[in-house]
Enzyme design. Sequence first.
Site, PDB file in Angstrom:
ATOM      1  N   LYS A   1      53.025  41.097 -39.815  1.00 42.15           N
ATOM      2  CA  LYS A   1      52.284  39.970 -39.221  1.00 42.15           C
ATOM      3  C   LYS A   1      51.639  39.252 -40.401  1.00 42.15           C
ATOM      4  CE  LYS A   1      48.861  38.304 -37.857  1.00 42.15           C
ATOM      5  NZ  LYS A   1      48.378  37.044 -38.479  1.00 42.15           N
TER       6      LYS A   1
ATOM      7  N   GLU B   1      43.082  47.476 -47.661  1.00 40.66           N
ATOM      8  CA  GLU B   1      42.678  46.836 -48.917  1.00 40.66           C
ATOM      9  C   GLU B   1      41.846  45.623 -48.531  1.00 40.66           C
ATOM     10  OE1 GLU B   1      46.393  46.202 -50.981  1.00 40.66           O
ATOM     11  OE2 GLU B   1      46.552  48.316 -51.502  1.00 40.66           O
TER      12      GLU B   1
ATOM     13  N   CYS C   1      41.267  38.667 -54.472  1.00 44.33           N
ATOM     14  CA  CYS C   1      40.334  39.713 -54.055  1.00 44.33           C
ATOM     15  C   CYS C   1      39.667  40.369 -55.253  1.00 44.33           C
ATOM     16  CB  CYS C   1      41.068  40.749 -53.224  1.00 44.33           C
ATOM     17  SG  CYS C   1      42.488  41.426 -54.091  1.00 44.33           S
TER      18      CYS C   1
ATOM     19  N   GLU D   1      30.748  37.969 -50.136  1.00 47.01           N
ATOM     20  CA  GLU D   1      32.007  37.477 -50.708  1.00 47.01           C
ATOM     21  C   GLU D   1      32.226  36.018 -50.289  1.00 47.01           C
ATOM     22  OE1 GLU D   1      35.829  38.696 -48.995  1.00 47.01           O
ATOM     23  OE2 GLU D   1      36.582  39.057 -51.004  1.00 47.01           O
TER      24      GLU D   1
HETATM   25  P1  NAD Z   1      41.607  38.204 -42.691  1.00 47.07           P
HETATM   26  O1  NAD Z   1      41.024  39.559 -42.523  1.00 47.07           O
HETATM   27  O2  NAD Z   1      40.955  37.078 -41.989  1.00 47.07           O
HETATM   28  O3  NAD Z   1      43.123  38.175 -42.229  1.00 47.07           O
HETATM   29  C1  NAD Z   1      44.083  39.055 -42.771  1.00 47.07           C
HETATM   30  C2  NAD Z   1      45.162  39.308 -41.743  1.00 47.07           C
HETATM   31  O4  NAD Z   1      44.592  40.038 -40.654  1.00 47.07           O
HETATM   32  C3  NAD Z   1      45.759  38.034 -41.149  1.00 47.07           C
HETATM   33  O5  NAD Z   1      47.146  38.219 -40.992  1.00 47.07           O
HETATM   34  C4  NAD Z   1      45.065  37.947 -39.808  1.00 47.07           C
HETATM   35  O6  NAD Z   1      45.784  37.229 -38.829  1.00 47.07           O
HETATM   36  C5  NAD Z   1      44.951  39.397 -39.434  1.00 47.07           C
HETATM   37  N1  NAD Z   1      43.918  39.697 -38.436  1.00 47.07           N
HETATM   38  C6  NAD Z   1      42.748  39.055 -38.227  1.00 47.07           C
HETATM   39  N2  NAD Z   1      42.093  39.630 -37.200  1.00 47.07           N
HETATM   40  C7  NAD Z   1      42.836  40.661 -36.765  1.00 47.07           C
HETATM   41  C8  NAD Z   1      42.691  41.638 -35.730  1.00 47.07           C
HETATM   42  N3  NAD Z   1      41.624  41.655 -34.919  1.00 47.07           N
HETATM   43  N4  NAD Z   1      43.666  42.553 -35.565  1.00 47.07           N
HETATM   44  C9  NAD Z   1      44.761  42.558 -36.372  1.00 47.07           C
HETATM   45  N5  NAD Z   1      44.967  41.641 -37.345  1.00 47.07           N
HETATM   46  C10 NAD Z   1      44.013  40.713 -37.555  1.00 47.07           C
HETATM   47  O7  NAD Z   1      41.683  37.952 -44.258  1.00 47.07           O
HETATM   48  P2  NAD Z   1      42.155  36.624 -44.989  1.00 47.07           P
HETATM   49  O8  NAD Z   1      41.101  35.594 -44.781  1.00 47.07           O
HETATM   50  O9  NAD Z   1      43.548  36.323 -44.624  1.00 47.07           O
HETATM   51  O10 NAD Z   1      42.166  37.078 -46.525  1.00 47.07           O
HETATM   52  C11 NAD Z   1      41.048  37.023 -47.356  1.00 47.07           C
HETATM   53  C12 NAD Z   1      40.376  38.375 -47.443  1.00 47.07           C
HETATM   54  O11 NAD Z   1      41.318  39.327 -47.903  1.00 47.07           O
HETATM   55  C13 NAD Z   1      39.243  38.423 -48.439  1.00 47.07           C
HETATM   56  O12 NAD Z   1      38.196  39.171 -47.897  1.00 47.07           O
HETATM   57  C14 NAD Z   1      39.843  39.157 -49.623  1.00 47.07           C
HETATM   58  O13 NAD Z   1      38.922  39.830 -50.440  1.00 47.07           O
HETATM   59  C15 NAD Z   1      40.758  40.105 -48.943  1.00 47.07           C
HETATM   60  N6  NAD Z   1      41.818  40.563 -49.855  1.00 47.07           N
HETATM   61  C16 NAD Z   1      41.775  41.849 -50.306  1.00 47.07           C
HETATM   62  C17 NAD Z   1      42.747  42.303 -51.190  1.00 47.07           C
HETATM   63  C18 NAD Z   1      42.741  43.714 -51.712  1.00 47.07           C
HETATM   64  O14 NAD Z   1      43.748  44.138 -52.256  1.00 47.07           O
HETATM   65  N7  NAD Z   1      41.669  44.465 -51.570  1.00 47.07           N
HETATM   66  C19 NAD Z   1      43.757  41.432 -51.597  1.00 47.07           C
HETATM   67  C20 NAD Z   1      43.754  40.119 -51.118  1.00 47.07           C
HETATM   68  C21 NAD Z   1      42.782  39.700 -50.228  1.00 47.07           C
END
Ligand code: NAD
Length: 486
Positions: free
Chosen positions: A178, A254, A288, A390
Amino acid sequence: MKEFKHFINGEYVSSADGKTFENRNPIDNSLIGLIHEGGKTEVDAAVQAAKAALKGPWGKFTQAKRLEILHKIADRINERFEEFLVAECKDTGKPRSLASHIDIPRGAANFKTLSDTLINDPTESFNLDTPDGTGALNVGFRKPKGVIAVISPWNLPLLLMTWKVGPALACGNTVVVKPSEDTPATTTLLGEVMNECGVPAGVFNVVHGLGANSAGEFLTKHPDVDGITFTGETSTGETIMRAASVGLRNISLECGGKNPAIVFADCDMDKAIEGTMRSAFANCGQVCLGTERVYVERSIFDEFVNRLSDEAKTLKVGVPEEAGVNMGPLVSQEHKRKVLNYYKLAVEEGANVILGGGVPEMGGDLDQGAWVQPTIWTGLSENSRTVKEEIFGPCCHIQPFDTEEEAIEMANDTVYGLAAAVWTESTSKAVRVSQQLDVGIAWVNSWFLRDLRTAFGGAKQSGIGREGGIHSLEFYTELKNICIKM
Ligand code: NAD
């Protein structure tokens, strides 16, 4: 009108109820196309296809055959490099120079990274004495975990998705991905590559949609999903962890970070400035592992602030194709609103705005895009929200420190624990400080230098589990013990 369809059981399919939502280009907010929104029907079809594929040819392939196919996938992405590059740049607005250096080549390479680890992993074996004197032999044996749900974010769409899909497939699992609702293109394109490379139908599936009450939630709650690997925000990670608790499914999370850099007076200032420029502003700050808190030893504080600010002024903000551009827009209008709210909050909390703090004038249609200025603050309290939360934008706060202990304490004073950078020419100080930082990865005199065999993941609220090398093997396989009585 371009459509982004689901990829289920080797075919592109529309949503049964015809529901779609818009995909917009962040450079000017123009419409790229319509994304099909997956519901329970599509998620169930994808999971059932993935489950069936475990018992099909994929499940019977030798490890060598599987790895051969994965190498083919990497090669095919590289052959279709330009298509992937254009798709990624359209969805994210990031400069071509960045995506052609990081996103696409690393996204392809992820299909090869686990090969050597898999081939050379010995598992374990123990001889056990038994009362009758004949003994027993214990042999460790790895099996694929099953159907893996991959939930990925928008900041490095192809790279962070294949970071999980590559190892999952290498271990013999099947996947349902997804991708982020903001960046559907490269994941969709990957379906074509899978078919071209002879990946059996049902091994790689994609369902588009949103998170809550949409494809993300339905996928993570699906009882036939055996493991969930997620990259994204910590609060989403918590929701997914709750979903995974039903049926005790394995998770790898992550999540977010508020990463510190510590710059000591004995650093090589040129290196520290170059590294902090990248860690604070690369990918418009949407990494991230990026640095949002910089702690600088007081004797070099003014010099560091002035030099970083001078260097940041030279960043060329512009559209992906323009020569020399090294900063694009944020990923979406929604994210722009979030980052600009923090820019406003920083001022309300008493920040000295050293640079930026607003929106650049781009001219013409580009003014509709998700542009923000690179921003540097000083003077904030360590307890301010700007320093604690963040932001995920091209910004950092710089704080002076007097002692090593004080720097470590401030760096660790966060709920997150993803990454840190330490800048010093003293090796013993670098090791001493790195050992005390509560993070999953600490860089010394570098940033984003990744050996893909090493553990990757976050401490505290930055995640659960590690991926990379042998650690991916731990997550994507079930290690069983076979005990043979002699
Ligand atoms: P997000 O959590 O909003 O979304 C990530 C994914 O989760 C998307 O595909 C989204 O549709 C899905 N999602 C959202 N709600 C959900 C639910 N209730 N159930 C299942 N899936 C759901 O994150 P984002 O805004 O896409 O990305 C940015 C964030 O990601 C930042 O916090 C960043 O630090 C983090 N990030 C972490 C790493 C790492 O390796 N630690 C790497 C890249 C980004």
